[in-house]
Structure formats: C-alpha cells, structure tokens
Design an enzyme around this catalytic site. Structure first.
Site, PDB file in Angstrom:
ATOM      1  N   TYR A 147      12.880  69.685  -5.988  1.00 20.51           N
ATOM      2  CA  TYR A 147      12.855  68.539  -5.074  1.00 20.51           C
ATOM      3  C   TYR A 147      13.312  69.003  -3.689  1.00 20.51           C
ATOM      4  CZ  TYR A 147      13.616  63.548  -3.793  1.00 20.51           C
ATOM      5  OH  TYR A 147      13.573  62.304  -3.219  1.00 20.51           O
ATOM      6  N   CYS A 148      12.495  68.740  -2.673  1.00 22.96           N
ATOM      7  CA  CYS A 148      12.842  69.029  -1.273  1.00 22.96           C
ATOM      8  C   CYS A 148      13.174  70.521  -1.110  1.00 22.96           C
ATOM      9  CB  CYS A 148      13.994  68.126  -0.844  1.00 22.96           C
ATOM     10  SG  CYS A 148      14.371  68.168   0.931  1.00 22.96           S
ATOM     11  N   VAL A 149      14.359  70.853  -0.573  1.00 22.36           N
ATOM     12  CA  VAL A 149      14.683  72.254  -0.303  1.00 22.36           C
ATOM     13  C   VAL A 149      14.744  73.078  -1.587  1.00 22.36           C
ATOM     14  CG1 VAL A 149      15.889  71.749   1.840  1.00 22.36           C
ATOM     15  CG2 VAL A 149      17.172  71.784  -0.290  1.00 22.36           C
ATOM     16  N   GLY A 208      12.656  72.744  -3.889  1.00 19.38           N
ATOM     17  CA  GLY A 208      11.260  73.082  -4.101  1.00 19.38           C
ATOM     18  C   GLY A 208      10.858  74.296  -3.292  1.00 19.38           C
ATOM     19  N   LEU A 250       8.394  68.171  -5.566  1.00 20.76           N
ATOM     20  CA  LEU A 250       8.572  66.825  -5.048  1.00 20.76           C
ATOM     21  C   LEU A 250       8.932  66.903  -3.569  1.00 20.76           C
ATOM     22  CD1 LEU A 250      10.725  65.328  -7.978  1.00 20.76           C
ATOM     23  CD2 LEU A 250       8.223  65.437  -7.765  1.00 20.76           C
TER      24      LEU A 250
END
Length: 577
Positions: free
Chosen positions: A310-312, A314, A339
């Site tokens: 998710y986000c960073v 990812g 994500l």
C-alpha cells in the site's frame, strides 16, 4: 437564526471592499512591473513577467470588478454572476445566507472573482521553469484557500449567527480548542476519546508471531474450516499505522479477507526513534519485506505468498520483486497487489513540490536526532488538501466551537508515525526528485541491482480516480515497467476512501478493461464501470492464482506453529508513540 436579515450594504462598505480588491490587484501589478524592469542577472524571475500580459490581466480584472458594482447598485439591470461548476459545488458557501444576504453575497462573488484572477495570473506567467510554476500555483491555491471569507468570524454569516445563538459560548469553546491544538502542535480533526486501538479499532482476532527492531508480524485467526493454500501478507505504509486496513469491523479489509478464507498476515512497522537513525531503504526491503515473506513461507511450509503493498510500501514491494527476480527467487511471491502505489515518479502530483533544496535542507535539520517527527508529514499531507483537512476544521473547531465528530478514518489520519530521517530523506531525493527506481541499475539492494523490467510476477494494480497523493496517472505507469500479467482497476474516490471501501457500504464504483491499453485515457475510453467495491474483483483474482485449499489447522492457527504467539493483535508497535 437562519432567517436573520442583514441590512443592505452601505456605500462605505462597498467602497471598502472594492478598494481591497483593487489594492490586491495593484500590488500584483506593481510587483510584476518591478520584476519585469529588472535585469535577468539581477533577478532570475524577471523573465516571467510580461508587462503587456499584466496590463491585459488588469483590464480584465477591473471589468469584472465593475460588474460586481453594477450587480449591487443596479441588480435589476446587471448581468448575473455566473458560477463555475466548481464554485457551485463549493461546500464552504452552501449556507443560504451566502446568496440571500447582500453583504455576504458580495463577499462570495468578490472572493471567487479575485481567486479566479490570481490563478489566471499564474497561468499567464512565461519564462518560468515548469516545476517552479507548479510551486507558484500550489502556493497561490493555498493562499486563496486561506483568505476565504469563511475562515474569519466577521465575514462568515454562520459563525456570526452561532455566536449570537450561544451567547458567545461558541467563541470561548473555539478558543479553547485552538489553544489545545497549539499546545500539542497538531490540528485536531476528530474526538480524541471516541476510538481506542484494540477496543473499537484494529480488533480483528490474531496474534503477533514475530517481532524485530523494524516490524511486528501479525497472523490473523481463520474463521473458515478451510483456507486458501497460498497465504496473504500485507505491507502497509510505514508513514502511517497499519490499522487503516483494520478500522471498525465493518470497514476492515483484513477482517473481510479472513472471511473469504485467506490466511492473512500483516506487517506492523515500528514508529521510528533515535535507535533507527541508520535505517535505510535496504532495511525495509531486505530486513522488512523479504524477511517477512520468508518467515511466512517457512511457518506455513509454502513455496510462495500473495503480497500486498500500500502506497510507499508498494514502491518498496516493486523493488522487492525486482531483487527476488534478479536472485532467481521470483517464485517466493505468487502474486503482487499494489494499492495506490507509485514506481515512476515523473507525474507524482503535488508532493513533488516539497522536494526542492530548501525543503530537503529543512527536513535534514528536523531529523537531527535520527528520526522525523510524524507531525511534519501529517501537516504536509494536510496541506495537499488544505481546504478540507485544515480550513474546514479551523472553521468548525475554532470559529464555530463545535464538538469534534467521531470518525474512525480521521482518528487514524491523526495517529502520526515517526520516520527514520536518513531513509525518508533518501526516499524524497531518490524517488520524487531523481526518479531512480525506473532506471535499470540506478539503485541496488544488498548489491543486487534493481530492474523493474525483470518483474514477471502476476500483478493487480488499484488506483484512485481522485487520489491527490498518488495520482491515478502516476500509478498507471506501473504498467509500463512490469512484464508479467497485469490487471489494472481504477476505483472511485481517493487515496484512502478508494481503498477502504467494503462491499457492504454500497459506495463508489470501479472501472475495469480487459483489453490492452497504452495509456490511462485509453483504458478509460474502453472501461466498464462497476458499481460498489473493487474488493470482490480482487478476491476473485487472488483465488484464481491458486484455488487450492487446505484445512485451517496447525500452523494456520496463530501461535500453533513453529512461531509461538508473543501477544494478541494488534500488538505493541501500533501503540508506541
């Protein structure tokens, strides 16, 4: 007191506000002409001002100002004020007083007029570096949001009426709210006593089965007799607490995934302190993600896992996949889900505006003790949506003195996490500023060069159509680099609500397109809109990767395998402040 009638503005009042508008424009023009006459050698900004353009802008401004005058002095014969769709939707001016009472209608129209011309002035700048122009536009929008008449008690009809209705109590309560926030150094957005981790947040049953200096590994208790053979490990961003994916039970992606028969593990990152002053990106890849993946594989005796970033996290997962591929270990991850995550930062949105030399120097000074106070990052993210996440609460909390709303997502948003200073500075420079991750061999982990083009892992990419942190156009760029089978899904809403959207809510929508698309616009042109949550689409995709199931027994029960339970979920790290 919604039916209170405000007297028609006096000539002196109208003259005053017209003078304010005129003086603001005059100041802009004066600065423009001063800079325009300077030599480039004396002032590098001289080339951005064109006197003829400034004169045209001034003429347009005064023409609009005269129309404002006419609407108030002779409304029957004046041309009506035409709002843009964005202005019509502006929730700050939804109260009827802003249109029904002449003084406040004048303020509203004046504000929109000046704001429009300020932004047009930025668009008309010439000879300016594109990045610098983006910074000017961002700062101008911030100024426009700050100067809104809704932010000041004397120019907000709802504040004035509430002040009278409460006999001044709202003013005293609002002042108390403001002083409390000043003391703690952080804007309060939600009732601080409404939620508690482990009581009504992060309550999905599970156990902490591993703890390292960097993370805790949580394994969740199965609720189905059988579970999918391939387990799922979720890597949340370390700039926030992991329970964004385990909010109240009805919003929990973790709980929902467990109910689908998936064995779920989550990494809970440690909030940084002085002991983490030497932590760098290699640690989050090697000693974080790869270590957690291998731990789950060994615990359950499986070849590979499904991984979510998710986000960073990812961004880091992309590097993890590339490192495993380079080492001949790609099969350790059976599928990867991203994500709202970016790997190519060439169009990464407004956060890029915070990575110039001055900003980086300030961050370096703030992290002198080895970690960056999470309140700094919280303020930065709030600035990206200042109208909603700052000024909305200034009006409600300070000016109106209203009670805080109990909202679990805002509680999480305010629950800040400290960051390792050295790594965070490298993250901003290597990714946002220099965009190294997409250049093969420009970065390495433990001596292993990173080449995203070597990633053939089946990949599911979710982006948010209204995401202001990881813009959909930026997230889409993952499709330009990975070589494996890939499914892209565009969800309605933004960075958080677009992800945390359970099927039971019936909210939003998502777009899919099984045809090949070379760009996001091409994807959208042929996309099918699907009502509701994207979660079932993702769960079906996960199941198709490995549909085989096993009994939910033995090591599938937290603490019953080779790793004994350390403590109940959600663990200790999520509570560390």
């Amino acid at each position: 007191m919604a039916d209170t009638i405000t007297p028609t503005p006096s000539l002196e009042e109208l003259q005053h506000w017209t003078w304010v508008l005129g003086r603001a424009q005059q100041m802009m023009l004066e600065n423009g002409f001063d800079l325009a006459t300077a030599k480039p050698a004396d002032n590098p900004y001289a080339a951005m001002f064109d006197p003829s353009a400034a004169m045209r802008a001034g003429a347009d401004f005064w023409a609009d100002t005269m129309q404002l005058w006419q609407r108030f002095l002779d409304p029957a014969h004046a041309q009506p004020f035409e709002e843009t769709p964005e202005q019509a939707r502006d929730r700050r001016f939804k109260a009827p007083q802003w249109r029904e009472q002449p003084v406040f209608d004048f303020l509203r129209q004046s504000y929109f007029t000046l704001a429009d011309h300020l932004l047009k002035g930025v668009d008309a700048l010439e000879g300016v570096d594109p990045h610098q122009k983006e910074q000017i536009r961002f700062a101008t929008r911030g100024f426009i949001d700050a100067m809104s008449p809704t932010n000041f008690p004397a120019t907000n009809p709802e504040v004035l009426e509430h002040l009278v209705d409460t006999n001044g109590e709202s003013l005293l309560k609002g002042l108390g709210n403001m002083l409390n926030d000043l003391a703690k150094g952080q804007l309060t957005q939600v009732d601080p006593h409404a939620f508690e981790i482990g009581r009504n947040l992060a309550v999905t049953p599970g156990k902490v089965v591993k703890r390292t200096p960097l993370y805790e590994l949580i394994q969740y208790t199965p609720v189905t007799a059988q579970v999918f053979r391939t387990p799922l490990i979720i890597f949340p961003p370390w700039i926030n607490r992991f329970y964004i994916l385990d909010l109240s039970p009805e919003k929990s992606l973790i709980r929902w995934a467990v109910e689908q028969g998936i064995t779920v593990f989550v990494v809970s990152w440690k909030s940084a302190d002085a002991t983490m002053k030497d932590v760098v990106w290699d640690d989050y890849v090697e000693h974080g993600q790869i270590d957690a993946i291998d731990t789950v594989r060994g615990l359950l005796g499986v070849e590979g896992v499904h991984a979510v970033g998710y986000c960073v996290a990812g961004t880091t997962l992309a590097a993890t996949l590339a490192v495993l591929a380079a080492r001949g270990q790609a099969d350790r991850v059976k599928s990867a889900t991203f994500l709202t995550a970016q790997v190519d930062f060439s169009e990464s949105g407004d956060l890029r505006l915070f990575v110039d030399d001055d900003q980086l120097a300030m961050i370096r000074s703030l992290g002198a003790e080895g970690f960056l106070d999470g309140r700094y990052m919280a303020a930065t993210f709030n600035l990206l949506r200042g109208r909603d996440l700052i000024w909305n609460y200034v009006t409600n909390n300070y000016l109106m003195g209203r009670d805080y709303v109990p909202f679990d997502l805002l509680h999480w948003n305010s629950d800040v996490t400290n960051l390792p200073a050295k790594w965070h500075l490298s993250y901003l420079t290597d990714f946002y500023r220099d965009n190294k991750l997409v250049n093969p061999g420009a970065m390495a982990i433990g001596g292993t060069p990173i080449d995203l083009g070597q990633v053939t892992t089946p990949t599911y990419v979710q982006a948010g159509r209204e995401d202001h942190i990881a813009p959909a156009q930026s997230v889409w760029k993952i499709t330009h680099h990975f070589k494996g089978p890939l499914r892209f899904v565009l969800a309605g809403s933004g960075h958080i609500a677009g992800v945390v959207n359970p099927p039971s809510s019936g909210k939003y929508q998502y777009w899919t397109n099984d045809a090949q698309a070379g760009s996001l616009s091409e994807f959208l042109a042929g996309a099918q809109e699907n009502k509701g949550s994207w979660w079932p689409d993702w769960a079906g995709w996960i199941a198709a990767r490995d549909p085989h199931k096993v009994d939910a027994s033995g090591a599938r029960i937290p603490g019953e395998g080779a790793l004994p339970a350390i403590e109940d979920a959600p663990g200790a790290y999520v509570r560390t402040r």
